[in-house]
Design a protein around this motif. Sequence first.
Motif, mmCIF file in Angstrom:
data_model
loop_
_atom_site.group_PDB
_atom_site.id
_atom_site.type_symbol
_atom_site.label_atom_id
_atom_site.label_comp_id
_atom_site.label_asym_id
_atom_site.label_seq_id
_atom_site.Cartn_x
_atom_site.Cartn_y
_atom_site.Cartn_z
ATOM 1 N N GLU A 198 0.824 -1.206 0.000
ATOM 2 C CA GLU A 198 0.000 0.000 0.000
ATOM 3 C C GLU A 198 0.864 1.265 0.000
ATOM 4 O O GLU A 198 0.563 2.231 -0.706
ATOM 5 C CB GLU A 198 -0.934 0.013 1.225
ATOM 6 N N ARG A 247 -3.520 11.829 8.025
ATOM 7 C CA ARG A 247 -3.511 10.364 7.938
ATOM 8 C C ARG A 247 -3.923 9.722 9.254
ATOM 9 O O ARG A 247 -4.549 8.657 9.274
ATOM 10 C CB ARG A 247 -2.116 9.882 7.533
ATOM 11 N N THR A 250 -3.782 5.515 10.800
ATOM 12 C CA THR A 250 -3.853 4.532 9.719
ATOM 13 C C THR A 250 -2.505 4.437 9.015
ATOM 14 O O THR A 250 -1.859 5.455 8.744
ATOM 15 C CB THR A 250 -4.937 4.927 8.695
ATOM 16 N N ARG A 255 -5.838 3.467 3.354
ATOM 17 C CA ARG A 255 -7.166 3.969 2.974
ATOM 18 C C ARG A 255 -7.290 4.107 1.459
ATOM 19 O O ARG A 255 -8.304 3.738 0.860
ATOM 20 C CB ARG A 255 -7.427 5.324 3.629
ATOM 21 N N GLU A 256 -6.248 4.666 0.841
ATOM 22 C CA GLU A 256 -6.279 4.909 -0.601
ATOM 23 C C GLU A 256 -6.311 3.590 -1.381
ATOM 24 O O GLU A 256 -7.108 3.431 -2.322
ATOM 25 C CB GLU A 256 -5.060 5.743 -1.017
ATOM 26 N N GLU A 258 -7.157 0.584 -0.313
ATOM 27 C CA GLU A 258 -8.389 -0.148 -0.036
ATOM 28 C C GLU A 258 -9.545 0.421 -0.852
ATOM 29 O O GLU A 258 -10.384 -0.336 -1.383
ATOM 30 C CB GLU A 258 -8.720 -0.100 1.447
ATOM 31 N N GLY A 259 -9.589 1.747 -0.987
ATOM 32 C CA GLY A 259 -10.647 2.369 -1.775
ATOM 33 C C GLY A 259 -10.602 1.935 -3.237
ATOM 34 O O GLY A 259 -11.645 1.652 -3.847
ATOM 35 N N HIS A 275 -10.147 -6.518 3.259
ATOM 36 C CA HIS A 275 -10.887 -5.293 3.522
ATOM 37 C C HIS A 275 -11.260 -5.166 4.993
ATOM 38 O O HIS A 275 -11.515 -6.159 5.681
ATOM 39 C CB HIS A 275 -12.176 -5.267 2.693
ATOM 40 N N SER A 276 -11.310 -3.914 5.442
ATOM 41 C CA SER A 276 -11.821 -3.634 6.782
ATOM 42 C C SER A 276 -13.320 -3.935 6.805
ATOM 43 O O SER A 276 -13.955 -4.094 5.758
ATOM 44 C CB SER A 276 -11.589 -2.164 7.128
ATOM 45 N N SER A 279 -15.243 -1.347 4.889
ATOM 46 C CA SER A 279 -15.078 -1.479 3.445
ATOM 47 C C SER A 279 -15.881 -2.660 2.909
ATOM 48 O O SER A 279 -16.524 -2.573 1.853
ATOM 49 C CB SER A 279 -13.592 -1.660 3.108
#
Length: 290
Positions: A198, A247, A250, A255-256, A258-259, A275-276, A279
């Motif tokens: 990531e 940020r 995290t 976040r980016e 995963e999105g 995924h969380s 999400s």
Amino acid sequence: MLIRSCSKKHKIIINDITANLKRKWGKAECEARCKLATAYRLVEQQSWDDLIYGHLTYRIPKTENFLINPFGLLFSEVTAASLLKIDIHGNVLDVGNTKFSFQKTGYVIHSAIHESRHDLNALFHVHTREGVAVSAATSELQPISQEVAVLGNLSYHAYRGIIVDDAEKKALSESFRYPSQILILKNHGLLTGGKTIEEAFYNLYFLHNFCKAYVDTGYIANRDVAKEIAIENSIITKAKMGAETVRGETAIGVREFEGLARQLDYHGWRTGYPHSEQSQDLIEKHKIRD
């Protein structure tokens, strides 16, 4: 985000790891394979790919072995099970589920850095149009946009031809020293690193945007950046602190990434990304039903 890939009839699922392969590789390696294969698909979606060239690798923690793409596959064809596992000496430990081998250039570049930079588990190397242009036309990038707040120290490596000789490893290692996570390969392209997949993707995203800003503003042609345009060091330091505050706790890039992975899962690409809970709820709510 625009989905570039082919029709549903030709959909190549990202997480193609079978039950037998799960037992063979274990949970940690399977998760790494899914993340890295997802990264290949996202790089292709962003149009950062270059036919079959370029490499994204991930060193399996606590080993000297890393995952690399089969040479001959487009980035849109790379899957979790197709990734090869090789050691730092170039020995194939697992060929994956294809009959392709790895590219020598990718091995030399990535093994050199994986061997010398144990702080960087993930390495992403691409030849984007803007990245190649900037690497060829500028001797040193100036801080013209806020991307510098997240990129940190930039390193540079002089072009000495297509890298296929193990003798190049020392020069690469000397060019890319801690704590830099960004390497501009002159006349060649871009390379980013990260502790995680990531983070390497996050760095590549902002480095590519930084190069686009150089091209779009015309500084790539004029070369000289006016003093009033370049961001002062004190402001860069302040911007870095602001980026860290935004940020929060995290991990960088999660976040980016995963999105973007979520966008793929909405369309049924089955990334296998961990995924969380939040999400996963969105995927169940918004995914396209066949």
